[in-house]
Design a protein around this motif. Structure first.
Motif, short mmCIF file in Angstrom:
data_model
loop_
_atom_site.label_atom_id
_atom_site.label_comp_id
_atom_site.label_asym_id
_atom_site.label_seq_id
_atom_site.Cartn_x
_atom_site.Cartn_y
_atom_site.Cartn_z
N UNK A 57 0.78 -1.23 0.00
CA UNK A 57 0.00 0.00 0.00
C UNK A 57 0.81 1.29 0.00
N UNK A 58 2.09 1.24 -0.38
CA UNK A 58 2.86 2.49 -0.32
C UNK A 58 2.25 3.56 -1.22
N UNK A 59 1.60 3.14 -2.34
CA UNK A 59 0.99 4.11 -3.24
C UNK A 59 -0.15 4.87 -2.58
N UNK A 60 -0.73 4.28 -1.54
CA UNK A 60 -1.85 4.92 -0.84
C UNK A 60 -1.40 5.87 0.26
N UNK A 61 -0.12 5.88 0.57
CA UNK A 61 0.39 6.76 1.63
C UNK A 61 0.34 8.21 1.15
N UNK A 62 -0.17 9.09 1.99
CA UNK A 62 -0.23 10.51 1.65
C UNK A 62 1.14 11.07 1.33
N UNK A 63 2.13 10.67 2.10
CA UNK A 63 3.49 11.19 1.91
C UNK A 63 4.02 10.77 0.53
N UNK A 64 3.71 9.56 0.12
CA UNK A 64 4.14 9.11 -1.21
C UNK A 64 3.40 9.87 -2.30
N UNK A 65 2.09 10.01 -2.15
CA UNK A 65 1.29 10.72 -3.15
C UNK A 65 1.75 12.16 -3.31
N UNK A 66 2.09 12.79 -2.20
CA UNK A 66 2.58 14.17 -2.24
C UNK A 66 3.94 14.24 -2.92
N UNK A 67 4.80 13.26 -2.66
CA UNK A 67 6.11 13.26 -3.30
C UNK A 67 5.96 13.05 -4.80
N UNK A 68 5.03 12.22 -5.21
CA UNK A 68 4.77 11.98 -6.62
C UNK A 68 4.22 13.26 -7.28
N UNK A 69 3.37 13.95 -6.57
CA UNK A 69 2.82 15.21 -7.08
C UNK A 69 3.93 16.24 -7.30
N UNK A 70 4.82 16.35 -6.32
CA UNK A 70 5.95 17.27 -6.45
C UNK A 70 6.82 16.89 -7.64
N UNK A 71 7.15 15.62 -7.76
CA UNK A 71 8.01 15.17 -8.86
C UNK A 71 7.37 15.47 -10.22
N UNK A 72 6.08 15.24 -10.33
CA UNK A 72 5.39 15.50 -11.60
C UNK A 72 5.31 16.99 -11.90
N UNK A 73 5.11 17.82 -10.90
CA UNK A 73 5.08 19.27 -11.10
C UNK A 73 6.46 19.77 -11.53
N UNK A 74 7.50 19.27 -10.88
CA UNK A 74 8.87 19.65 -11.24
C UNK A 74 9.15 19.25 -12.69
N UNK A 75 8.78 18.03 -13.05
CA UNK A 75 8.98 17.55 -14.41
C UNK A 75 8.29 18.48 -15.41
#
Length: 123
Positions: free
Chosen positions: A5-23
């Motif tokens: 369930x790491x994909x469901x962790x808020x901290x992971x989702x937020x990190x993915x959001x940051x990475x995608x925005x940076x990209x």
């Protein structure tokens, strides 16, 4: 943390959001900016979520803690590159407004993960 369930962790989702925005931001830069700061900032931002995921895949608490600490270091590195990008006029005010809240939310969530691990290790 549950491995599946790491994909469901808020901290992971937020990190993915940051990475995608940076990209998204970096893809609009010229070649020189992409080749210098761009590559660095994308790698550091991507590393946050990658380390959360990798730590979550470890089956012991100490490894998981270590990888969350590495993720926290990658967040600080990302902050560094964002500051330089801003000072070198590579980021618009709109982009800064989009990225800043994500960065500010991510830091305490990484710390909360570590605190949760510390409580677990004391049981």
């Amino acid at each position: 943390m549950n491995v599946e369930n790491f994909e469901n962790l808020q901290v992971y989702q937020l990190s993915e959001k940051l990475a995608n925005e940076v990209w998204h931001v970096v893809t609009g830069w010229d070649w020189f900016a992409k080749d210098t700061i761009g590559k660095q900032i994308v790698r550091s931002a991507d590393s946050i979520g990658a380390n959360i995921a990798e730590g979550n895949g470890r089956y012991n608490l100490q490894d998981n803690q270590r990888f969350v600490k590495i993720a926290r270091g990658s967040l600080n590195e990302t902050r560094h590159w964002l500051r330089l990008a801003y000072r070198r006029n590579l980021l618009t005010s709109e982009q800064v407004s989009k990225l800043t809240p994500i960065v500010k939310d991510l830091s305490p969530k990484l710390n909360a993960c570590l605190n949760s691990f510390n409580r677990q290790s004391k049981r």
